[in-house]
Scaffold this active site. Structure first.
Site, short mmCIF file in Angstrom:
data_model
loop_
_atom_site.label_atom_id
_atom_site.label_comp_id
_atom_site.label_asym_id
_atom_site.label_seq_id
_atom_site.Cartn_x
_atom_site.Cartn_y
_atom_site.Cartn_z
N HIS A 49 16.70 -34.93 -15.82
CA HIS A 49 15.49 -35.45 -14.77
C HIS A 49 14.49 -35.38 -14.20
O HIS A 49 13.44 -35.60 -13.49
CB HIS A 49 16.52 -35.30 -13.66
N GLU A 77 5.31 -13.05 -14.53
CA GLU A 77 5.60 -11.98 -13.77
C GLU A 77 5.00 -10.18 -14.67
O GLU A 77 3.98 -10.27 -13.88
CB GLU A 77 6.14 -11.07 -12.44
N GLU A 86 15.74 -15.72 -13.31
CA GLU A 86 15.51 -14.49 -13.18
C GLU A 86 14.42 -14.90 -14.75
O GLU A 86 13.92 -13.70 -14.80
CB GLU A 86 16.23 -13.68 -13.29
N TRP A 119 -3.47 -2.80 -1.64
CA TRP A 119 -2.36 -3.92 -2.36
C TRP A 119 -3.35 -4.61 -1.13
O TRP A 119 -2.47 -4.70 0.03
CB TRP A 119 -1.11 -4.27 -2.15
N ASN A 129 -0.43 1.69 6.25
CA ASN A 129 0.47 0.74 5.14
C ASN A 129 1.16 -0.49 6.19
O ASN A 129 1.18 -0.16 7.34
CB ASN A 129 1.06 1.29 4.67
N GLY A 130 0.28 -1.72 5.98
CA GLY A 130 0.64 -2.77 7.11
C GLY A 130 -0.16 -3.67 7.19
O GLY A 130 -1.10 -4.08 6.39
N ARG A 138 2.99 0.32 -5.48
CA ARG A 138 3.24 0.00 -4.37
C ARG A 138 1.73 -1.41 -4.01
O ARG A 138 1.70 -1.92 -3.44
CB ARG A 138 3.12 0.39 -2.86
N LYS A 195 5.67 -3.62 -5.77
CA LYS A 195 6.77 -3.85 -6.10
C LYS A 195 7.24 -3.51 -4.59
O LYS A 195 7.98 -4.30 -5.11
CB LYS A 195 7.17 -1.90 -6.59
N LYS A 226 10.24 -13.75 -14.73
CA LYS A 226 10.14 -12.35 -15.49
C LYS A 226 9.12 -12.38 -16.47
O LYS A 226 7.78 -10.92 -16.44
CB LYS A 226 11.02 -11.50 -16.55
N CYS A 253 0.62 -1.19 0.56
CA CYS A 253 -0.31 0.29 -0.17
C CYS A 253 0.52 1.31 0.04
O CYS A 253 2.28 1.01 0.60
CB CYS A 253 -0.55 -0.47 1.19
O1 M6R Z 1 12.47 -4.45 -2.64
P1 M6R Z 1 13.17 -6.30 -3.47
O2 M6R Z 1 14.66 -6.39 -3.84
O3 M6R Z 1 13.16 -6.81 -2.03
O4 M6R Z 1 12.08 -6.65 -3.93
C1 M6R Z 1 12.28 -8.51 -3.46
C2 M6R Z 1 10.91 -8.51 -4.35
O5 M6R Z 1 9.54 -9.18 -3.78
C3 M6R Z 1 11.01 -8.37 -6.32
O6 M6R Z 1 12.22 -9.15 -6.71
C4 M6R Z 1 9.95 -9.18 -7.02
O7 M6R Z 1 10.29 -10.97 -7.22
C5 M6R Z 1 10.37 -8.43 -8.21
N1 M6R Z 1 8.19 -8.57 -8.93
C6 M6R Z 1 11.03 -9.09 -9.50
O8 M6R Z 1 10.78 -8.07 -10.97
#
Ligand code: M6R
Length: 613
Positions: free
Chosen positions: A509, A493, A486, A74, A100-101, A27, A608, A490, A2
């Site tokens: 395997h 997501e 990675e 969020w 937020n929390g 956020r 984020k 990408k 949030c």
């Molecule tokens: O802010 P951070 O690097 O701690 O965040 C970690 C993950 O939430 C972040 O890398 C997330 O996986 C991204 N959406 C990846 O693109």
């Protein structure tokens, strides 16, 4: 997660709040809302959806008021709908709150309040908190600030809150624990937000609230800080270095594309002043005092989540290979609940773009209590993790707004490379010639990334061919295994295509059973120590009619002869390949997501900064 924003002053608060919420939308974007005090009333506007939906919802209505709060959500407690959208109001409607929390003990608090006659409109924990604050105010006959303080003493969980009172339009009360909150000090006004981005264009003077601090902001009396134990605190005013341009799209269609293209600069910024190949020097000021500790560590434990965890995996290879330091890489969320054995001889490296990820923060707090030395690798300056660590290095990638992490990853890998080299040198375990060669190669990386970015239209062409795939496999070996992970993350997501990253040799395997003519297999097949082996893995896929899209070293003819498509990247030292090989995968996911009509910068269900555990 949030995002929260608030304004107190003599300006029209509405545009400040709306602009601020747009900056904070990374956020969370399940719902948005604002509350403004106007002529002794609290006017509330909120709805499900994004800030633009809120603007449509408000339409031409008059929204006036010089004190106001805003929220972009969020969802945690309660589905994303109009009623659960913040702000929430107290029983009488006199108070409004943004939060937020998570209030973990909200159910028992709600039960008590219900027994005392409170009724609730939403399913949120936040509404419970504002009812509790008013309940205390009335029962104890105390002012709002004191009621907030007493209430927070009874709360278990995380919060960044701002509370307004319709009868006191010149006052705001704010508080934080485990969720960030920044106060901007203007000439005659105050700005509050989850991060500095909504504040930067109004003032550069900010105070980052510490955990369990409460700020009482009054237009006549100024800013007063106390902690929840009622001890007065002195505000520490810092100057922001953030630049407004860094928060704009700068002509790109999406922040993600802009951030991918920023990598030559962000890597150069990360290296700036830290290496000099002519002098054979690596220097990371923020870890200088801890290098000895790292060099002699029993083990280094890298804790992180998501993309940052992938950077940690690259770091593991680099630390072990170059510096000969034993490393374990842990998901922060698993590590903290495992009752791990941690000693004073362990060094924990927390990697986090935002510096606010709740799991990573909790993991380092636990490791710190058990005596480990904590080092941070964060992007956001002044973030909670960077303040909780003993030492650390910023990645200096600049603000990353796209939810999918791109430039933060390459900057994290760059810092980890510098750390590994610095420790290797200190321990005397790296040959001088290799050390110097790596420094030269590192200095060349920004221009090589520039070269890689030139393949954008080729990647777009490949994206068009595979955009309708339902599944994808990403394969890599050694240092490039995390690059495969990675790449898969990408794609998942932002384009919602199921993708898996695998160590190439593990394919036989199990995952090999998935391969047929509909399965695109993305492989990192650069000329390194395991090149021959990965060529065999490619043959195994081709034998089962899978489609191979391979990232190869410039000039490679062997893989070109077998693969369906090859993407060439410049030659570099094996240790630095992840910095180049990751970029075509970023571009590929970006183009596929755009072609599939997905919201690239704000993918569904994500945020984020994940500040809930
Ligand atoms: O802010 P951070 O690097 O701690 O965040 C970690 C993950 O939430 C972040 O890398 C997330 O996986 C991204 N959406 C990846 O693109």
């Amino acid at each position: 997660m949030c995002g929260i924003v608030a304004y107190l002053g003599d300006k029209d608060a509405f545009p400040v709040l709306i602009k601020g919420l747009k900056r904070l939308e990374y956020r969370g974007y399940d719902s948005a809302g604002i509350a403004l005090i106007e002529e002794g009333d609290i006017n509330l506007y909120k709805c499900k959806g994004k800030v633009s939906d809120l603007e449509d919802h408000i339409g031409g209505k008059s929204v006036r008021g010089t004190v106001g709060i805003g929220h972009t959500r969020w969802a945690t407690h309660g589905e994303p709908n109009d009623i659960n959208a913040h702000p929430h109001t107290s029983e009488s409607g006199n108070l409004a709150i943004i939060h937020n929390g998570i209030i973990e003990n909200y159910a028992s608090l709600k039960e008590e309040l219900t027994q005392r006659g409170h009724t609730f409109k939403s399913d949120t924990d936040t509404e419970v908190l504002i009812h509790l604050i008013e309940d205390i105010q009335e029962r104890e006959g105390v002012k709002l600030g004191e009621a907030v303080r007493i209430a927070l003493n009874g709360v278990i969980g995380a919060y960044a809150i701002v509370v307004i009172d319709k009868d006191r339009p010149k006052r705001l009360i704010a508080a934080k624990k485990s969720s960030p909150l920044v106060i901007g000090i203007g000439e005659d006004d105050f700005y509050l937000a989850s991060d500095a981005t909504p504040i930067i264009e109004y003032t550069k003077n900010v105070v980052y609230l510490n955990d369990e601090e409460i700020a009482i902001l009054d237009l006549d009396k100024g800013l007063k800080l106390v902690n929840i134990a009622n001890q007065e605190k002195t505000p520490y005013i810092q100057e922001l270095e953030l630049k407004l341009e860094a928060l704009e799209k700068g002509g790109y269609e999406h922040f993600m594309l802009k951030e991918i293209h920023e990598q030559p600069r962000s890597i150069a910024d990360c290296l700036r002043g830290r290496i000099n190949s002519l002098q054979g020097r690596v220097q990371l000021g923020g870890i200088k005092d801890y290098e000895d500790k790292i060099a002699k560590a029993n083990r280094v434990i890298m804790v992180a989540c998501g993309t940052s965890w992938h950077a940690g995996l690259v770091g593991e290879y680099l630390f072990e290979d170059l510096a000969r330091v034993p490393v374990e890489v842990e998901y922060a969320s698993e590590f903290r609940y495992r009752n791990p054995i941690i000693t004073e001889n362990d060094v924990v490296i927390a990697i986090s773009q935002s510096g606010e990820t709740a799991d990573t923060l909790a993991a380092i707090k636990m490791a710190k209590e058990r005596g480990a030395t904590i080092i941070g690798i964060c992007n956001v300056v002044g973030s909670t993790i960077s303040r909780e660590t003993h030492g650390g290095s910023y990645t200096h990638a600049g603000p990353e707004i796209g939810v999918a992490s791109t430039k933060a990853f390459t900057a994290q890998v760059t810092v980890l490379t510098l750390m590994a080299l610095s420790i290797a040198k200190k321990k005397g375990v790296i040959e001088e010639s290799r050390f110097r060669r790596l420094l030269i190669e590192l200095e060349n990386i920004p221009s090589k990334v520039e070269e890689v970015l030139k393949i954008n239209s080729q990647v777009e062409f490949i994206a068009d061919i595979y955009k309708d795939a339902n599944n994808a496999l990403y394969l890599g070996r050694g240092l490039n295994f995390p690059v495969a992970l990675e790449g898969a993350l990408k794609l998942k997501e932002i384009s919602y295509i199921h993708a898996e990253g695998y160590p190439a040799a593990e394919m036989k395997h199990g995952p090999i059973a998935l391969i047929d003519e509909a399965m695109p297999v993305f492989v990192i097949a650069t000329k390194d120590a395991s090149y021959e082996k990965i060529v065999s893995n490619i043959q195994e896929v081709k034998a089962r009619k899978g489609k191979i899209i391979a990232i190869v070293t410039e000039g490679d003819e062997t893989v070109k002869g077998i693969a369906d498509h090859t993407i060439e990247i410049p030659e570099t030292d094996d240790s630095l390949v992840p910095l180049l090989a990751t970029i075509p995968f970023q571009l590929l996911s970006y183009h596929i997501a755009v072609m599939r009509g997905c919201n690239v910068d704000q993918p569904r269900n994500l945020a984020k900064s994940v500040t809930v555990e």
